[in-house]
Design a protein around this motif. Sequence first.
Motif, short mmCIF file in Angstrom:
data_model
loop_
_atom_site.label_atom_id
_atom_site.label_comp_id
_atom_site.label_asym_id
_atom_site.label_seq_id
_atom_site.Cartn_x
_atom_site.Cartn_y
_atom_site.Cartn_z
N GLN A 95 0.86 -1.19 0.00
CA GLN A 95 0.00 0.00 0.00
C GLN A 95 0.89 1.23 0.00
O GLN A 95 1.84 1.32 0.77
CB GLN A 95 -0.90 0.00 1.24
N ARG A 96 0.55 2.18 -0.85
CA ARG A 96 1.34 3.41 -0.89
C ARG A 96 1.21 4.16 0.44
O ARG A 96 0.11 4.29 0.99
CB ARG A 96 0.87 4.29 -2.04
N ALA A 97 2.34 4.64 0.93
CA ALA A 97 2.33 5.35 2.21
C ALA A 97 1.46 6.60 2.16
O ALA A 97 0.90 7.01 3.18
CB ALA A 97 3.77 5.73 2.59
N THR A 98 1.31 7.18 0.99
CA THR A 98 0.49 8.38 0.84
C THR A 98 -1.00 8.09 0.99
O THR A 98 -1.80 9.02 1.12
CB THR A 98 0.74 9.03 -0.53
N THR A 99 -1.39 6.82 0.99
CA THR A 99 -2.80 6.46 1.17
C THR A 99 -3.07 5.95 2.58
O THR A 99 -4.21 5.57 2.89
CB THR A 99 -3.23 5.39 0.16
N GLN A 100 -2.04 5.93 3.44
CA GLN A 100 -2.17 5.37 4.78
C GLN A 100 -2.13 6.46 5.84
O GLN A 100 -1.48 7.49 5.67
CB GLN A 100 -1.04 4.37 5.05
N THR A 101 -2.81 6.21 6.96
CA THR A 101 -2.65 7.06 8.13
C THR A 101 -1.37 6.65 8.84
O THR A 101 -0.84 5.54 8.60
CB THR A 101 -3.82 6.88 9.10
N PRO A 102 -0.83 7.49 9.71
CA PRO A 102 0.37 7.09 10.46
C PRO A 102 0.18 5.77 11.21
O PRO A 102 1.10 4.95 11.28
CB PRO A 102 0.59 8.26 11.42
N GLU A 103 -1.01 5.54 11.73
CA GLU A 103 -1.27 4.33 12.49
C GLU A 103 -1.24 3.08 11.59
O GLU A 103 -0.66 2.05 11.95
CB GLU A 103 -2.63 4.42 13.20
N VAL A 104 -1.86 3.19 10.43
CA VAL A 104 -1.89 2.06 9.49
C VAL A 104 -0.49 1.81 8.93
O VAL A 104 -0.07 0.66 8.77
CB VAL A 104 -2.90 2.33 8.36
N PHE A 105 0.23 2.87 8.63
CA PHE A 105 1.60 2.75 8.13
C PHE A 105 2.47 2.05 9.16
O PHE A 105 3.24 1.13 8.82
CB PHE A 105 2.15 4.13 7.81
N LYS A 106 2.36 2.46 10.41
CA LYS A 106 3.15 1.84 11.48
C LYS A 106 2.85 0.36 11.58
O LYS A 106 3.78 -0.46 11.69
CB LYS A 106 2.83 2.53 12.82
N GLU A 107 1.60 0.00 11.54
CA GLU A 107 1.22 -1.41 11.62
C GLU A 107 1.81 -2.21 10.46
O GLU A 107 2.32 -3.32 10.64
CB GLU A 107 -0.30 -1.54 11.63
N ASP A 108 1.75 -1.62 9.26
CA ASP A 108 2.25 -2.30 8.06
C ASP A 108 3.76 -2.54 8.13
O ASP A 108 4.23 -3.65 7.89
CB ASP A 108 1.91 -1.45 6.83
N ILE A 109 4.53 -1.50 8.48
CA ILE A 109 5.99 -1.65 8.46
C ILE A 109 6.48 -2.52 9.61
O ILE A 109 7.45 -3.28 9.45
CB ILE A 109 6.71 -0.28 8.47
N SER A 158 6.55 6.22 -2.15
CA SER A 158 5.44 7.06 -1.70
C SER A 158 5.69 7.80 -0.39
O SER A 158 4.76 8.00 0.40
CB SER A 158 4.18 6.20 -1.59
N ILE A 159 6.91 8.22 -0.16
CA ILE A 159 7.18 9.20 0.90
C ILE A 159 7.47 10.51 0.21
O ILE A 159 8.39 10.61 -0.60
CB ILE A 159 8.34 8.77 1.81
N ASP A 160 6.64 11.51 0.51
CA ASP A 160 6.79 12.81 -0.14
C ASP A 160 6.46 13.92 0.84
O ASP A 160 6.44 13.70 2.05
CB ASP A 160 5.94 12.88 -1.43
N PRO A 210 5.43 13.61 6.01
CA PRO A 210 6.75 13.70 6.66
C PRO A 210 6.88 12.82 7.89
O PRO A 210 7.99 12.49 8.31
CB PRO A 210 6.85 15.19 7.02
N TRP A 211 5.75 12.41 8.46
CA TRP A 211 5.76 11.55 9.63
C TRP A 211 6.29 10.14 9.33
O TRP A 211 6.64 9.40 10.24
CB TRP A 211 4.34 11.43 10.21
N ALA A 212 6.33 9.76 8.05
CA ALA A 212 6.73 8.39 7.69
C ALA A 212 8.15 8.09 8.14
O ALA A 212 8.44 6.98 8.61
CB ALA A 212 6.58 8.19 6.19
N HIS A 213 9.05 9.06 7.99
CA HIS A 213 10.44 8.83 8.42
C HIS A 213 10.52 8.62 9.93
O HIS A 213 11.34 7.84 10.41
CB HIS A 213 11.32 10.00 7.99
N ASP A 214 9.67 9.31 10.69
CA ASP A 214 9.67 9.12 12.14
C ASP A 214 9.19 7.72 12.50
O ASP A 214 9.74 7.06 13.40
CB ASP A 214 8.77 10.16 12.81
#
Length: 296
Positions: free
Chosen positions: A102-116, A140-142, A146-150
Motif C-alpha cells: 500500500q502506498r504510504a500516501t494512502t495510509q494514516t500514520p497508524e496504518v503505516f506503522k502497523e504495516d511496516i 510514496s514518501i513525499d 513527513p511523519w513516515a520517516h519518524d
Amino acid sequence: MSQPTTVDDPNKQSGYITNAMSVDVEDYFQVAAFENNIKREDWDSLPVRVEHNTQRILSLFAEYNIKATFFTLGWVAERYPGLVKEIVAQGHELASHGYGHQRATTQTPEVFKEDICKAKQLLEDISGVEVKGYRAPSYSIDHSNPWAHDELLAAGHSYSSSVYPVKHDLYGIPDAPRFPYRCENGLLEIPITTVKIRNKNIPFGGGGYFRFFPYWLSKWGINRVNQQDKAPAIFYFHPWEIDPGQPRQEGISFKSRFRHYLNLETMEKRLRSLVQDFKWHTMESVFLHHSTNPNQ
C-alpha cells in the motif's frame, strides 16, 4: 518533510565506484498501476510468479558474483519463507518493502506503522537477520507524509530508500536532495538515482525507465553519476520485469499498459549488460558499512 542534512559520501574519496543493486520483491498483480483493476482480496487466487522469477534473479546474480538488496514484501515472505531464507543464504541483504504494497500516501500514520512493523518482524523471524532498510511502495514518501520517516526510525530501521527526486504522477519530490541525506530525526534517506540536466532531475534508477531508455543511455547516466558526481548509483527492478510471459491484464489504461509491459522481453539481456558494465553491491555495504564498504 523534515529538513535534510546531506551525508558526506565516502565513495567520493575512492578511485572507483561500487553501485547499489536492489530488487523490489513483489508480483505482477501487486503493482500500483493495477490497483483499480485487481482486488487485493483476489491476490491469493491469481497465478503467483514471484518465487520463480526471484530465483531466476538469484541465479543471474550468482553467475556474475553480484550481491544485492532485496526489498521484500511481507505478503510474499509469509507465503514463500524458503525464498527469504535463500536470499540471505546467498549473501544478499534482506530489506523491507512493507507488508501489503500500500502506498504510504494512502495510509494514516497508524496504518503505516502497523504495516511496516508487521513486515519487519515477519522478515526477521523468517530470516534470523536484522532488517535495516525499507523502501516504500511506489516511492510514496513525499511532502504529504513527513511523519513516515519518524515511524520508520521508531520501528528500528536504519535507512529508507523511498524518495525519488523527480516529478511523476504517482510519486516524487523534485526538490529533494539527489544523494543520501540525514532526516531531521537522524534516519538516513537514500534517494533513487537521477541525473541533473538543465536544472531538471532525469530518472536513471531503473525500473520502467531502464526499459524505456535504450541501454546505452542508461549506461551513460550511471557513468555520469559515477564520474561527474563521484557518487554511487542506486539501481532497482522487480521480478515481474524479467517475465514477458506473465498473465496480461485487461481493462487497464494505455498508460498503465505501456509502463508495465514495455520491453519485458529485453529486460534480462539488459540486466546482463548492466551487471557486467559496473560494480555492484548491497545498499547496506555501499551506504552504511563504511568499514566494509567495497569503495574504501
